[in-house]
Design an enzyme around this catalytic site. Structure first.
Site, PDB file in Angstrom:
ATOM      1  N   ALA A 125       3.974  -2.164  -4.971  1.00 37.08           N
ATOM      2  CA  ALA A 125       4.795  -3.060  -5.486  1.00 37.08           C
ATOM      3  C   ALA A 125       6.006  -2.722  -5.131  1.00 37.08           C
ATOM      4  O   ALA A 125       6.908  -3.124  -5.263  1.00 37.08           O
ATOM      5  CB  ALA A 125       5.362  -2.488  -7.451  1.00 37.08           C
ATOM      6  N   ASN A 193       3.374   5.937  -7.118  1.00 34.25           N
ATOM      7  CA  ASN A 193       2.980   5.667  -5.527  1.00 34.25           C
ATOM      8  C   ASN A 193       3.596   4.988  -4.768  1.00 34.25           C
ATOM      9  O   ASN A 193       3.319   5.582  -3.720  1.00 34.25           O
ATOM     10  CB  ASN A 193       1.511   5.011  -5.869  1.00 34.25           C
ATOM     11  N   HIS A 223      11.962  -1.707  -8.617  1.00 36.22           N
ATOM     12  CA  HIS A 223      11.891  -0.786  -7.737  1.00 36.22           C
ATOM     13  C   HIS A 223      12.574  -1.310  -6.439  1.00 36.22           C
ATOM     14  O   HIS A 223      12.772  -2.849  -5.818  1.00 36.22           O
ATOM     15  CB  HIS A 223      10.909  -0.437  -6.371  1.00 36.22           C
TER      16      HIS A 223
HETATM   17  N1  LIG Z   1      -0.450   1.896  -4.710  1.00 36.62           N
HETATM   18  C1  LIG Z   1       0.175   1.088  -5.100  1.00 36.62           C
HETATM   19  O1  LIG Z   1       1.438   0.622  -5.026  1.00 36.62           O
HETATM   20  C2  LIG Z   1      -0.289   1.204  -6.733  1.00 36.62           C
HETATM   21  C3  LIG Z   1      -0.296   0.520  -7.350  1.00 36.62           C
HETATM   22  C4  LIG Z   1      -0.279   1.451  -8.310  1.00 36.62           C
HETATM   23  C5  LIG Z   1      -1.671   1.761  -8.781  1.00 36.62           C
HETATM   24  N2  LIG Z   1      -1.792   2.820  -8.190  1.00 36.62           N
HETATM   25  C6  LIG Z   1      -2.804   3.950  -8.465  1.00 36.62           C
HETATM   26  O2  LIG Z   1      -3.739   2.931  -8.233  1.00 36.62           O
HETATM   27  C7  LIG Z   1      -5.099   3.782  -8.850  1.00 36.62           C
HETATM   28  C8  LIG Z   1      -5.965   2.579  -9.156  1.00 36.62           C
HETATM   29  O3  LIG Z   1      -5.117   1.529 -10.328  1.00 36.62           O
HETATM   30  P1  LIG Z   1      -4.810   1.146 -11.508  1.00 36.62           P
HETATM   31  O4  LIG Z   1      -4.103   0.015 -12.262  1.00 36.62           O
HETATM   32  O5  LIG Z   1      -6.403  -0.491 -11.057  1.00 36.62           O
HETATM   33  O6  LIG Z   1      -5.937   1.998 -12.682  1.00 36.62           O
HETATM   34  P2  LIG Z   1      -7.110   1.837 -14.071  1.00 36.62           P
HETATM   35  O7  LIG Z   1      -6.264   3.171 -14.816  1.00 36.62           O
HETATM   36  O8  LIG Z   1      -6.598   0.740 -14.302  1.00 36.62           O
HETATM   37  O9  LIG Z   1      -8.679   2.107 -12.830  1.00 36.62           O
HETATM   38  C9  LIG Z   1      -8.370   3.107 -12.858  1.00 36.62           C
HETATM   39  C10 LIG Z   1     -10.597   2.810 -12.177  1.00 36.62           C
HETATM   40  O10 LIG Z   1     -10.736   4.211 -11.822  1.00 36.62           O
HETATM   41  C11 LIG Z   1     -11.703   5.388 -12.245  1.00 36.62           C
HETATM   42  N3  LIG Z   1     -12.161   6.363 -11.976  1.00 36.62           N
HETATM   43  C12 LIG Z   1     -10.987   7.405 -11.986  1.00 36.62           C
HETATM   44  N4  LIG Z   1     -11.475   8.870 -11.643  1.00 36.62           N
HETATM   45  C13 LIG Z   1     -12.735   7.914 -10.988  1.00 36.62           C
HETATM   46  C14 LIG Z   1     -13.175   9.221 -10.197  1.00 36.62           C
HETATM   47  N5  LIG Z   1     -12.971  10.242  -9.788  1.00 36.62           N
HETATM   48  N6  LIG Z   1     -14.191   8.776  -9.181  1.00 36.62           N
HETATM   49  C15 LIG Z   1     -14.151   7.336  -9.985  1.00 36.62           C
HETATM   50  N7  LIG Z   1     -13.986   6.571 -10.707  1.00 36.62           N
HETATM   51  C16 LIG Z   1     -12.641   6.636 -11.012  1.00 36.62           C
HETATM   52  C17 LIG Z   1     -11.476   5.040 -14.677  1.00 36.62           C
HETATM   53  O11 LIG Z   1     -12.494   5.003 -14.919  1.00 36.62           O
HETATM   54  C18 LIG Z   1     -10.823   3.207 -13.743  1.00 36.62           C
HETATM   55  O12 LIG Z   1     -11.581   2.794 -13.930  1.00 36.62           O
HETATM   56  C19 LIG Z   1      -4.452   4.696  -9.568  1.00 36.62           C
HETATM   57  O13 LIG Z   1      -4.390   5.837  -9.298  1.00 36.62           O
HETATM   58  C20 LIG Z   1      -2.395   4.316  -9.671  1.00 36.62           C
HETATM   59  O14 LIG Z   1      -1.814   5.313  -9.704  1.00 36.62           O
HETATM   60  C21 LIG Z   1      -1.234   2.375  -6.884  1.00 36.62           C
END
Ligand SMILES: NC(=O)c1ccc[n+]([C@@H]2O[C@H](COP(=O)([O-])OP(=O)(O)OC[C@H]3O[C@@H](n4cnc5c(N)ncnc54)[C@H](O)[C@@H]3O)[C@@H](O)[C@H]2O)c1
Length: 272
Positions: A125, A193, A223
């Protein structure tokens, strides 16, 4: 890369994972083959499979890694290091969204490099990753990220609990955290992140500074990045619309993941 030669597997079928899956069968349909998905919540994986035009296999994590050429982690910082480790061991390329899980485990990136495993970390983001990468070829004096999120975008963070910060009691602009990107990721593993990506792209998570500000008046995830060094001063500001499904995640983070995937399939790449 030849048509459909990229066999993609997605770990995590939430906000980001499900939108990447849809893009694989939409925008990127001629380029990639969505072979498998997985989620610790089996119902979520099955719901996504049913929602997609061509249902991919629902596999367990290890099977998914074995059966795909590119593994997309979009689950949790608790498992992103482990997923990368398994990908490196099995020689599978990997895209990591939960970048915070790599902080303190940077040796995994060195191992991937030695083994020729490609690791993709989308800019998420945030705008300014290109700037910090370019600036890194010279001297960098400081990198500072100021993140502004509405209280619901910070809810559940361990740092708030440890420091007895009650988001419901915040009535105006408040700095809730100041420290290194490494500390920010520990305290807010689901919220910053971008600070991990910024740290890895530049002077490291220990030296990258982070300030987190909240206010009930905020409606966007904003940000601001300031990089000062031999190149001069770079300042970027990104005003993100929070995702409806998960207000901690910004829409641009999803787009950046899809664009990274598109970039992998192209021979012409623009930017650093
Ligand atoms: N890089 C970036 O800029 C950025 C931005 C936003 C979110 N993120 C990260 O990306 C990830 C996903 O974000 P999101 O918004 O889709 O979250 P979300 O909560 O909508 O979805 C996460 C999914 O992963 C599943 N999950 C959790 N632990 C798991 C495991 N051990 N094995 C398999 N599945 C598992 C959950 O059940 C859920 O369906 C998060 O860790 C979040 O912090 C990164």
């Amino acid at each position: 890369m030849g048509s459909k030669s990229l066999k993609v597997g997605i770990i995590g079928c939430g906000t980001i994972g499900s939108q990447i899956a849809h893009a694989c069968q939409g925008l990127l349909k001629d380029k990639v083959n969505l072979a498998a998905i997985c989620d610790s919540d089996a119902k979520r994986a099955l719901a996504l499979k049913q929602d997609l035009k061509k249902g991919p296999a629902v596999l367990r994590q290890d099977e998914l890694i074995k059966n795909c050429s590119l593994v997309v982690e979009a689950a949790s910082a608790r498992i992103s290091g482990e997923v990368l480790d398994k990908c490196v061991r099995s020689g599978r390329d990997c895209m990591i969204m939960s970048v915070g899980g790599l902080i303190g485990r940077e040796e995994l990136l060195t191992k991937a490099e030695k083994k020729g495993v490609r690791v993709y970390i989308p800019s998420g983001a945030l705008c300014g990753i290109d700037g910090v990468k370019s600036a890194s070829a010279g001297r960098i004096d400081s990198v500072t990220l100021t993140t502004r999120k509405p209280p619901r975008g910070l809810a559940g963070a361990p740092y708030l609990k440890e420091n007895k910060i009650d988001l419901d009691k915040i009535t105006g602009k408040t700095i809730v955290f100041e420290g290194s990107a490494e500390e920010a990721i520990k305290g807010f593993p689901q919220n910053v992140n971008v600070s991990a990506a910024l740290g890895l792209a530049g002077i490291g998570a220990k030296k990258t500074r982070v300030r987190l500000v909240t206010s009930p008046d905020y409606t966007k995830n904003i940000h601001e990045v300031e990089i000062v060094g031999e190149c001069g001063r770079i300042f970027t500001r990104t005003e993100n619309v929070p995702s409806k499904a998960n207000p901690k995640t910004s829409g641009l983070a999803v787009f950046s993941a899809i664009s990274t995937l598109a970039g992998i399939t192209r021979s012409v790449r623009i930017g650093t």
